[in-house]
Scaffold this active site. Structure first.
Site, PDB file in Angstrom:
ATOM      1  N   LYS A   1       0.845  -1.203   0.000  1.00 43.57           N
ATOM      2  CA  LYS A   1       0.000   0.000   0.000  1.00 43.57           C
ATOM      3  C   LYS A   1       0.878   1.250   0.000  1.00 43.57           C
ATOM      4  O   LYS A   1       1.485   1.606   1.003  1.00 43.57           O
ATOM      5  CB  LYS A   1      -0.918   0.054   1.232  1.00 43.57           C
ATOM      6  CG  LYS A   1      -1.983   1.132   1.038  1.00 43.57           C
ATOM      7  CD  LYS A   1      -2.617   1.633   2.308  1.00 43.57           C
ATOM      8  CE  LYS A   1      -1.892   2.734   2.982  1.00 43.57           C
ATOM      9  NZ  LYS A   1      -1.812   4.016   2.228  1.00 43.57           N
TER      10      LYS A   1
ATOM     11  N   CYS B   1      13.318  10.904   7.635  1.00 40.13           N
ATOM     12  CA  CYS B   1      13.389  10.390   9.008  1.00 40.13           C
ATOM     13  C   CYS B   1      14.789  10.536   9.595  1.00 40.13           C
ATOM     14  O   CYS B   1      14.946  10.581  10.806  1.00 40.13           O
ATOM     15  CB  CYS B   1      12.924   8.942   9.040  1.00 40.13           C
ATOM     16  SG  CYS B   1      13.747   7.947   7.794  1.00 40.13           S
TER      17      CYS B   1
HETATM   18  P1  ADP Z   1       1.852  11.006   7.661  1.00 39.01           P
HETATM   19  O1  ADP Z   1       0.962  11.270   8.835  1.00 39.01           O
HETATM   20  O2  ADP Z   1       3.019  11.906   7.668  1.00 39.01           O
HETATM   21  O3  ADP Z   1       1.156  10.933   6.348  1.00 39.01           O
HETATM   22  P2  ADP Z   1       1.895   8.217   8.259  1.00 39.01           P
HETATM   23  O4  ADP Z   1       2.904   7.538   9.080  1.00 39.01           O
HETATM   24  O5  ADP Z   1       0.547   8.378   8.846  1.00 39.01           O
HETATM   25  O6  ADP Z   1       2.530   9.596   7.879  1.00 39.01           O
HETATM   26  O7  ADP Z   1       1.757   7.527   6.829  1.00 39.01           O
HETATM   27  C1  ADP Z   1       2.607   6.545   6.328  1.00 39.01           C
HETATM   28  C2  ADP Z   1       1.783   5.447   5.699  1.00 39.01           C
HETATM   29  O8  ADP Z   1       0.964   4.861   6.711  1.00 39.01           O
HETATM   30  C3  ADP Z   1       0.842   5.893   4.591  1.00 39.01           C
HETATM   31  O9  ADP Z   1       0.816   4.898   3.573  1.00 39.01           O
HETATM   32  C4  ADP Z   1      -0.500   5.952   5.304  1.00 39.01           C
HETATM   33  O10 ADP Z   1      -1.604   5.763   4.440  1.00 39.01           O
HETATM   34  C5  ADP Z   1      -0.383   4.780   6.264  1.00 39.01           C
HETATM   35  N1  ADP Z   1      -1.283   4.830   7.423  1.00 39.01           N
HETATM   36  C6  ADP Z   1      -1.769   5.919   8.053  1.00 39.01           C
HETATM   37  N2  ADP Z   1      -2.564   5.555   9.083  1.00 39.01           N
HETATM   38  C7  ADP Z   1      -2.585   4.196   9.122  1.00 39.01           C
HETATM   39  C8  ADP Z   1      -3.208   3.213   9.954  1.00 39.01           C
HETATM   40  N3  ADP Z   1      -3.986   3.537  10.970  1.00 39.01           N
HETATM   41  N4  ADP Z   1      -2.984   1.901   9.687  1.00 39.01           N
HETATM   42  C9  ADP Z   1      -2.176   1.538   8.679  1.00 39.01           C
HETATM   43  N5  ADP Z   1      -1.573   2.413   7.853  1.00 39.01           N
HETATM   44  C10 ADP Z   1      -1.756   3.732   8.062  1.00 39.01           C
END
Ligand code: ADP
Length: 498
Positions: free
Chosen positions: A194, A303
């Site tokens: 994903k 990061c």
């Molecule tokens: P940001 O908040 O900076 O976009 P994230 O760490 O939330 O960074 O995003 C990194 C990845 O994690 C993206 O592919 C995002 O869609 C995914 N993501 C965000 N929330 C969730 C969740 N609850 N479970 C799994 N994947 C997630």
């Protein structure tokens, strides 16, 4: 505002963008349960429309990945897997221009970074292709009670973990996909990938490369979608044996919780707040551009970004002056323009987040040396920003910023333990660097810094065969190199009474 700021774009890239972007499940491009439009972060103009999936599409992808794992992919010999992965590397290299420009328009990164990234991705795929034939077990003396009865044999097999889920961030979309995908495929796993909803394009182009290289259907499935839907479905799916995540520490924590259901393996590459220690004898001609880029690489959306700069009093003022001049000379613009040194942040939300850090630093009494504003143009740009007089308890010193903002703290002591205590005052431990001409100081300080990777007289110098990952809340496990492959393998011990 003209598309791409008026920069030319190759016809095949324009054609790719205009295409309808679907999900890759079981070797077929299929519709999802909705659609989403991304924009060019340098202009704010719409870029591409792509299908998104949720729990149902993830489930179909997991089933396809399982079939491939138990079926055609699992039956390939190591030599056949090697050849396929070399073919993937070759196609990536042949389509380098497409991958370079897609990451630029999707993410905003400058051209020189995107070109470097694609070259690194080809190298990493080659590396793991070559590693397939070197997956080896061991033989060990059999247990005493068996040996007492006669001849016996014990050995270990290295086997793929199974079906992997990969949740990819937006800050370096192609690299983040390849650094997980190449070792996982080398190990013999199958995958549901994903990409970030912000930057899906290179993962889709990569999906086509994998099909064209001849990987059997279902080996790699690409399900675009939002974190809370597709991402959460991957983290929780009982048919996934391991989830590999790169992203924020907060989301990493959610993934760990979701993974508890089937106790799937989890690898996490999370946030950082990496220290950069500049000693009095540092070569400032090297340190000034090096420290600047430690913070500004990928607009600071990195990061490993060195955002806590510890400058010895003897060189503090000269360093700050040099960094200010470097920052003010940086060329901001569209990544497609070869002259651009710094692009936009990924989104308006991210820009607002970074600005809130700038506001809190001002409110807490840090001194703004340069930057802090958005230039007067469309897109999510922010000037390279420097604060001095920062103190340990300020938000800007404690929280990951993910933007081009550096915080410089002066220190007076020459005591390495005291310096390391300041450098280690963080919940994170991903990267860091030490700048000095003295070899002993460098290596003694490196040993005192709690971090997965420390560079000397450079910063974030990671590479294909160098293990990379974090201590503390920067993550679990290592990627890249031999350890990156081990992370996708299980050990089976075999005991035989002969
Ligand atoms: P940001 O908040 O900076 O976009 P994230 O760490 O939330 O960074 O995003 C990194 C990845 O994690 C993206 O592919 C995002 O869609 C995914 N993501 C965000 N929330 C969730 C969740 N609850 N479970 C799994 N994947 C997630």
């Amino acid at each position: 505002m003209t598309p791409f700021d008026g920069n030319p774009i190759a016809p095949e890239i324009a054609a790719f963008l205009a295409q309808s972007h679907r999900l890759l499940i079981d070797g077929q491009w299929v519709e999802g349960s909705g659609s989403h439009v991304t924009s060019d972060p340098a202009t704010g103009l719409p870029l591409a429309t792509f299908a998104i999936g949720g729990a149902a599409e993830v489930d179909a992808a997991v089933k396809a990945a399982r079939r491939a794992f138990e079926g055609p992919w699992g039956r390939l010999t190591a030599a056949e897997r090697t050849r396929l992965l070399f073919r993937v590397a070759e196609l990536l290299d042949q389509r380098a221009a497409l991958f370079t420009e897609l990451d630029i328009v999707d993410n905003g990164m400058p051209r020189f970074i995107s070109e470097l990234t694609v070259a690194n991705c080809v190298e990493m795929t080659d590396y793991y292709a070559g590693a397939v034939m070197r997956i080896e077990g061991t033989t060990t003396p059999p247990p005493r009670h068996l040996a007492a009865l006669g001849e016996a044999l014990t050995y270990t097999l290295r086997e793929p973990v199974g079906v992997g889920g990969m949740i990819i961030p937006w800050n370096s979309p192609l690299a983040m996909a390849i650094l997980k995908l190449a070792p996982a495929l080398a190990a013999g796993c199958t995958l549901v990938v994903k990409p970030s909803e912000e930057t899906p394009l290179t993962a889709l182009a990569l999906g086509q490369v994998l099909l064209d290289a001849g990987l059997p259907p279902g080996v790699v499935n690409v399900v675009n979608g939002f974190g809370a839907d597709a991402g959460a479905a991957i983290a929780a799916h009982p048919g996934i044996d391991k989830v590999a995540f790169t992203g924020s520490t907060a989301t990493g924590r959610r993934i760990v919780e979701a993974a508890l259901g089937n106790l799937k393996k989890v690898s996490l590459e999370l946030g950082g707040k990496s220290p950069v220690v500049v000693m009095p004898d540092a070569d400032l001609a090297e340190a000034i551009p090096g420290v600047a880029m430690a913070t500004y690489f990928l607009q600071g959306q990195n990061c490993m970004a060195g955002t806590r700069i510890f400058a010895h009093a003897a060189i503090h003022d000269q360093l700050v002056e040099g960094l200010k001049a470097f920052s003010e000379a940086m060329v901001l613009g569209h990544g497609l323009n070869p002259a651009t040194q710094q692009g936009p942040l990924i989104s308006a939300t991210q820009l607002a987040r970074v600005k809130s850090h700038i506001e809190s630093a001002l409110a807490e009494g840090a001194t703004l040396v340069t930057g802090g504003q958005s230039p007067d143009r469309p897109g999510h740009f922010l000037q390279p920003t420097i604060f001095t007089d920062t103190r340990p308890n300020m938000r800007i010193q404690r929280e990951e910023i993910f933007g081009p903002v550096m915080a410089i703290e002066r220190f007076e002591t020459d005591d390495l333990d005291a310096i390391a205590t300041r450098a280690n005052d963080s919940i994170y431990g991903l990267s860091g660097s030490v700048w000095t001409r003295d070899l002993s100081t460098a290596h003694r300080l490196v040993r005192r810094i709690h971090s997965g990777h420390v560079s000397i007289n450079c910063h974030g110098a990671v590479g294909t065969n160098i293990p990379f990952g974090g201590t503390r809340q920067s993550g679990w496990g290592r990627e890249f190199g031999r350890e990156g492959l081990d992370a996708w393998l299980e050990t089976k011990a075999v005991t035989a009474k002969l």
